[in-house]
Design a protein around this motif. Structure first.
Motif, mmCIF file in Angstrom:
data_model
loop_
_atom_site.group_PDB
_atom_site.id
_atom_site.type_symbol
_atom_site.label_atom_id
_atom_site.label_comp_id
_atom_site.label_asym_id
_atom_site.label_seq_id
_atom_site.Cartn_x
_atom_site.Cartn_y
_atom_site.Cartn_z
ATOM 1 N N THR A 149 -68.859 12.153 16.712
ATOM 2 C CA THR A 149 -68.634 12.969 15.517
ATOM 3 C C THR A 149 -68.004 14.300 15.920
ATOM 4 O O THR A 149 -67.896 14.612 17.109
ATOM 5 C CB THR A 149 -69.957 13.205 14.771
ATOM 6 O OG1 THR A 149 -70.911 13.703 15.691
ATOM 7 C CG2 THR A 149 -70.477 11.928 14.138
ATOM 8 N N SER A 150 -67.617 15.096 14.918
ATOM 9 C CA SER A 150 -66.887 16.352 15.136
ATOM 10 C C SER A 150 -65.695 16.112 16.071
ATOM 11 O O SER A 150 -65.397 16.925 16.933
ATOM 12 C CB SER A 150 -67.800 17.444 15.705
ATOM 13 O OG SER A 150 -68.859 17.708 14.818
ATOM 14 N N GLU A 196 -62.013 15.473 15.634
ATOM 15 C CA GLU A 196 -60.792 15.399 14.829
ATOM 16 C C GLU A 196 -59.617 14.999 15.705
ATOM 17 O O GLU A 196 -59.291 15.697 16.673
ATOM 18 C CB GLU A 196 -60.515 16.754 14.178
ATOM 19 C CG GLU A 196 -59.250 16.718 13.334
ATOM 20 C CD GLU A 196 -58.857 18.093 12.790
ATOM 21 O OE1 GLU A 196 -57.991 18.127 11.909
ATOM 22 O OE2 GLU A 196 -59.402 19.107 13.251
ATOM 23 N N ARG A 203 -63.989 13.051 12.254
ATOM 24 C CA ARG A 203 -63.672 14.474 12.276
ATOM 25 C C ARG A 203 -64.871 15.369 11.948
ATOM 26 O O ARG A 203 -65.078 16.410 12.545
ATOM 27 C CB ARG A 203 -62.555 14.735 11.255
ATOM 28 C CG ARG A 203 -62.065 16.178 11.243
ATOM 29 C CD ARG A 203 -61.092 16.396 10.101
ATOM 30 N NE ARG A 203 -61.740 16.063 8.844
ATOM 31 C CZ ARG A 203 -61.094 15.738 7.733
ATOM 32 N NH1 ARG A 203 -59.787 15.691 7.730
ATOM 33 N NH2 ARG A 203 -61.752 15.453 6.643
ATOM 34 N N GLU A 204 -65.673 14.935 10.975
ATOM 35 C CA GLU A 204 -66.787 15.774 10.512
ATOM 36 C C GLU A 204 -68.033 15.544 11.380
ATOM 37 O O GLU A 204 -68.069 14.604 12.162
ATOM 38 C CB GLU A 204 -67.073 15.479 9.039
ATOM 39 C CG GLU A 204 -65.882 15.693 8.115
ATOM 40 C CD GLU A 204 -65.349 17.128 8.110
ATOM 41 O OE1 GLU A 204 -66.060 18.049 8.563
ATOM 42 O OE2 GLU A 204 -64.201 17.325 7.677
ATOM 43 N N PRO A 205 -69.060 16.390 11.205
ATOM 44 C CA PRO A 205 -70.260 16.241 12.046
ATOM 45 C C PRO A 205 -71.117 15.006 11.731
ATOM 46 O O PRO A 205 -72.085 14.746 12.429
ATOM 47 C CB PRO A 205 -71.062 17.517 11.750
ATOM 48 C CG PRO A 205 -70.145 18.426 11.042
ATOM 49 C CD PRO A 205 -69.105 17.592 10.373
ATOM 50 N N ASP A 230 -61.144 19.447 19.811
ATOM 51 C CA ASP A 230 -61.964 20.181 20.774
ATOM 52 C C ASP A 230 -61.658 19.774 22.219
ATOM 53 O O ASP A 230 -62.435 20.049 23.123
ATOM 54 C CB ASP A 230 -63.451 20.029 20.447
ATOM 55 C CG ASP A 230 -63.913 18.578 20.485
ATOM 56 O OD1 ASP A 230 -63.050 17.681 20.637
ATOM 57 O OD2 ASP A 230 -65.122 18.340 20.372
ATOM 58 N N THR A 288 -77.004 16.002 12.495
ATOM 59 C CA THR A 288 -76.919 17.344 13.075
ATOM 60 C C THR A 288 -76.727 18.382 11.988
ATOM 61 O O THR A 288 -76.701 19.571 12.256
ATOM 62 C CB THR A 288 -75.736 17.450 14.058
ATOM 63 O OG1 THR A 288 -74.534 17.148 13.345
ATOM 64 C CG2 THR A 288 -75.887 16.488 15.219
ATOM 65 N N THR A 289 -76.555 17.924 10.733
ATOM 66 C CA THR A 289 -76.307 18.840 9.620
ATOM 67 C C THR A 289 -77.447 18.736 8.603
ATOM 68 O O THR A 289 -78.187 17.753 8.596
ATOM 69 C CB THR A 289 -74.994 18.474 8.899
ATOM 70 O OG1 THR A 289 -75.157 17.173 8.301
ATOM 71 C CG2 THR A 289 -73.820 18.419 9.857
ATOM 72 N N SER A 333 -65.155 25.225 3.200
ATOM 73 C CA SER A 333 -66.437 24.910 3.814
ATOM 74 C C SER A 333 -67.469 25.985 3.487
ATOM 75 O O SER A 333 -68.632 25.705 3.280
ATOM 76 C CB SER A 333 -66.269 24.742 5.313
ATOM 77 O OG SER A 333 -65.557 25.837 5.847
ATOM 78 N N ARG A 391 -67.217 20.656 8.867
ATOM 79 C CA ARG A 391 -66.931 21.692 9.858
ATOM 80 C C ARG A 391 -66.869 23.059 9.207
ATOM 81 O O ARG A 391 -66.246 23.225 8.168
ATOM 82 C CB ARG A 391 -65.561 21.430 10.515
ATOM 83 C CG ARG A 391 -65.482 20.185 11.321
ATOM 84 C CD ARG A 391 -64.027 19.862 11.591
ATOM 85 N NE ARG A 391 -63.298 19.663 10.330
ATOM 86 C CZ ARG A 391 -61.996 19.724 10.191
ATOM 87 N NH1 ARG A 391 -61.240 19.988 11.229
ATOM 88 N NH2 ARG A 391 -61.424 19.514 9.037
ATOM 89 N N THR A 436 -58.604 14.968 20.748
ATOM 90 C CA THR A 436 -59.294 15.581 19.604
ATOM 91 C C THR A 436 -59.115 17.095 19.647
ATOM 92 O O THR A 436 -58.759 17.658 20.682
ATOM 93 C CB THR A 436 -60.793 15.247 19.609
ATOM 94 O OG1 THR A 436 -61.384 15.792 20.782
ATOM 95 C CG2 THR A 436 -61.029 13.752 19.564
#
Lengths: 478, 295
Positions: free
Chosen positions: A171-172, A174, A34-36, A193, A410-411, B200, A455, A191
């Protein structure tokens, strides 16, 4: 829509270990996180101990998997190149009653669990090994094979080694809907997105959210509730070569002092049941509990300078134990849930258990060309030695290397975990703006699109937009 | 930019006020001197703040920027030179010097060092972050709350306001004497900052006001720094003595650190002076170095 053999839901230490062990077989596999980045949930906030299971309840699946994992660690850390410190642990009894419990309960349990290299220590032997231990100490138990590991590195290494063997990590991603078609015998997984994946089997390794994921196929057989653990991190030099454990009581294993693989010490965790699965707030009470709790065995804890506090949430299952096996709602849906506190420690054995179980059930053939190692990349040009992170002396070249890895960050926290940048005294305030710039360029996004970790955790907003976009409430609770 | 020479009389680490003042003085004395800075531009922290009224800071042409002292090898004998290790995009280099003058400035203690509880959302940053983000055309938030314990924090708030942010509150401890700036609310006097809230992103800061009441301030960024320490990273691993009282590098009256041939001046020695003495200290340190080297 691409069709896979297996979709693993959840990129924590459990999900990535399942992916790694599944990559031994000739199957098309993908992990959805779910997360990046991977390792953004329970796997990232814990004591980082590769635990022998000396105090596990004998005869449980947990104790069996801990025993199996114990045998796997030495080869695994070598193959995956994960920093691992087999520093051992000392459980220190500071009252006569505790000393009785160590001798009459903890020691026999350890032997029953097959951890037969434990040894009782006299008061003098404990003080000799740990000079700063409480002067009240009566005696202790040495557990030589308790070890420390970097959870981020381990989780990432599982994922990257799997990628090297053809697995995919998204990733990302969800997971919001899962349907099952009885005639094609395929799951369709959607997901948030709008991406759609199909697979014959789904592994549910969604940690705190594994009950929510189970409910997507109508499986309401268990609940997961969060149990908060608060930690304090100190970078002071302490005379503690081993993990220092208190004697457990009926409620919890207690609050420990743990060296960190890369230096410094962790004090914690507390154990408080909470409601919100996103509530990783630290509290004044939690901080005091950590300091007071550890002060019983380690009086200096009251004087330590903390550089950071954090909290993690353990996944406590309504069944009271691990939930590992096919869902009662659909036998092609495999739960790996309720891994409350030993996720890192059981991950080698648990991943192998799940993968081998599925493979033997479905007759999957092993890959002859399977590589257990993380693929190594050789840089083709000299790296920039320009220092980006002053506190930790991290160069631009090191950050570029991380960006060229099989699972590139990416983060900002992704860069932090892969390089060590932002981890020093200034907490990244000096280098983060430049790291955001590097990431925006690499991600092909605006500066203001770069997030810290999860996110929506944007670090900045655009100056040109500021007047136009004034949110009514600025709460973005995920 | 010319390459750094392998041997020099004096190398200055840090091209802020103290470093630049020392540089001018040393150059005029006829010694060979060079200056490096970790940052992409010379000028130190004050280059971000025209409000400080420092005119000449970025005009020094001969600074090797993005060049960082990452360690030193102290002399074995009194007559030996000091070896200084530098890191830059082109690679690592070792320079042998008669003297190293450290003018690397001060850094802020952030939320974590001050143990402010609560959640850990994005949006809690120090002025150092803010000014660098502004240089990249970005704000930490549209509705920031700022904790101020020096004029520097007010200048930072003022630049945020100029860039379009609506500063929600300026928080100050009782008795803090602060500069004023247009576009900013009058300081809110508080007893303590108690918690940060948000998922967040940050959604609010909880404070205790002068009357002992708990107040939640909605915001989308919290600019917080409290307490300072000398930037000693150039001497990391050298065993150099720090001054526990000031939080900076320890020096004697003549700017000499505990390591032979290593001098320090400016806010890396006196973090709380906030640049008021930096220029004078840089000049004075240069005079000491000239005396020590020329005998």
């Amino acid at each position: 829509m691409r069709t896979y053999d297996v979709i693993v839901v959840g990129g924590g230490v459990v999900g990535t270990s399942v992916l790694y062990h599944l990559s031994q077989y000739r199957r098309e596999i993908v992990l959805l996180e779910r997360e990046p980045d991977v390792c953004e949930g329970t796997s990232k906030t814990n004591s980082a101990i590769a635990h022998t299971g000396f105090d596990a309840k004998p005869g449980t699946l947990e104790s069996k998997l801990l025993a199996d994992s114990r045998e796997r660690w030495p080869d695994l850390v070598e193959q995956l190149g994960v920093p691992y410190l087999p520093c051992g642990a000392v459980m220190a009894a500071v009252t006569d009653e505790e000393w009785r419990i160590v001798q009459e309960e903890v020691l026999p349990t350890a032997l029953k669990n097959g951890v037969d290299d434990v040894a009782l220590l006299t008061r003098e032997e404990v003080i000799d090994r740990m000079p700063e231990v409480s002067s009240e100490v009566r005696g202790g138990l040495l557990v030589p094979r308790e070890g420390l590991i970097d959870p981020f590195w381990l989780t990432r290494a599982y994922a990257e080694a799997a990628i090297g063997n053809g697995a995919q990590v998204q990733t990302s991603a969800e997971v919001t809907h899962i349907t099952y078609n009885d005639s094609t015998e395929l799951f369709t997984v959607e997901t948030a997105d709008g991406r759609v994946f199909a697979a014959s089997y789904v592994v549910n390794a969604a940690g705190l959210w594994s009950d929510d994921v189970a409910r997507l196929i109508g499986d309401d057989s268990f609940r997961i509730t969060p149990r908060k653990g608060e930690f304090v991190l100190s970078e002071e030099e302490l005379a503690l070569p081993h993990i220092l454990l208190p004697v457990p009581n009926r409620i919890s294993k207690g609050i420990l002092v743990t060296p960190i693989v890369f230096g410094g010490y962790l004090l914690g965790p507390t154990a408080d049941d909470v409601e919100d699965k996103f509530d990783r707030a630290t509290t004044q009470e939690g901080l005091s509990k950590v300091i007071e709790g550890t002060a019983k065995i380690y009086p200096r804890s009251t004087e330590l300078t903390s550089i950071r506090q954090f909290a993690g949430l353990r996944a406590v299952s309504s069944t009271g134990g691990f939930i590992v096996g096919p869902s009662p709602a659909n036998s092609a849906f495999y739960h790996v849930a309720g891994i409350r506190s030993t996720g890192i420690s059981v991950s080698p054995g648990l991943g192998a258990h799940v993968a081998n179980d599925m493979a033997s059930q479905h007759g999957w053939a092993a890959r002859e060309d399977w590589h257990p190692e993380v693929p190594v990349r050789v840089a083709d040009e000299p790296r920039s030695e320009e220092i980006v992170c002053l506190c930790r002396t991290i160069t631009r070249g090191e950050i570029e290397d991380a960006l060229a890895s099989p699972l590139p960050p990416t983060t900002v926290d992704g860069v932090k975990r892969r390089t060590g940048a932002c981890l020093g005294d200034c907490q990244g305030n000096l280098c983060m703006p430049e790291i955001i710039r590097i990431l925006a360029e690499r991600n092909g996004t605006d500066y203001t699109d770069v997030v810290k970790h999860i996110r929506g955790s944007r670090l900045t907003v655009s100056t040109s937009q500021s007047a136009a976009t004034k949110p009514e409430g600025s709460v973005h609770h995920v | 930019m010319s390459e750094l020479k392998d041997t020099l009389d004096v190398l200055i680490a840090g091209a802020g006020q103290a470093g630049q003042a020392a540089y001018r003085q040393l150059r005029d004395s006829g010694l060979s001197v060079d200056m490096v800075d970790f940052e992409p531009e010379p000028g130190g922290e004050l280059r971000f703040y025209p409000e400080a009224g420092i005119q000449h800071l970025t005009k020094t042409p001969d600074v090797h920027t993005r060049t960082t002292v990452v360690g030193i090898l102290p002399p074995m004998r009194e007559t030996d030179l000091l070896e200084v290790n530098l890191s830059a995009a082109s690679g690592v280099q070792s320079v042998r010097v008669q003297a190293l003058l450290v003018c690397t400035g001060q850094l802020d203690y952030s939320r974590e060092n001050n143990r402010i509880p609560g959640q850990r959302p994005a949006g809690v940053v120090t002025p150092n972050f803010v000014m660098r983000a502004l240089n990249n055309g970005a704000l930490p938030g549209i509705r920031p709350v700022i904790y101020a314990d020096s004029d520097r924090d007010i200048w930072c708030a003022s630049q945020l306001a100029k860039a379009g942010a609506e500063v929600q509150a300026v928080l100050a401890q009782p008795g803090t004497n602060l500069a004023t700036a247009p576009g900013l609310p009058a300081p809110t006097v508080i007893q303590s900052v108690d918690a940060v809230r948000g998922g967040s992103r940050i959604s609010s800061v909880v404070i205790t006001d002068v009357n002992g009441r708990e107040v939640e301030l909605l915001c989308d960024a919290f600019i917080y720094a409290s307490g300072r320490y000398g930037n000693y990273f150039a001497l990391k691993g050298s065993g150099v003595q720090l001054d526990e009282e000031t939080g900076g590098l320890w020096t004697d009256q003549a700017f000499r650190t505990s390591i032979p041939r290593v001098y320090a001046a400016g806010t890396c020695v006196n973090p709380d002076a906030m640049h008021s003495q930096s220029e004078a200290q840089g000049r004075a340190a240069a005079e000491v170095i000239v005396r020590d080297l020329k005998g």
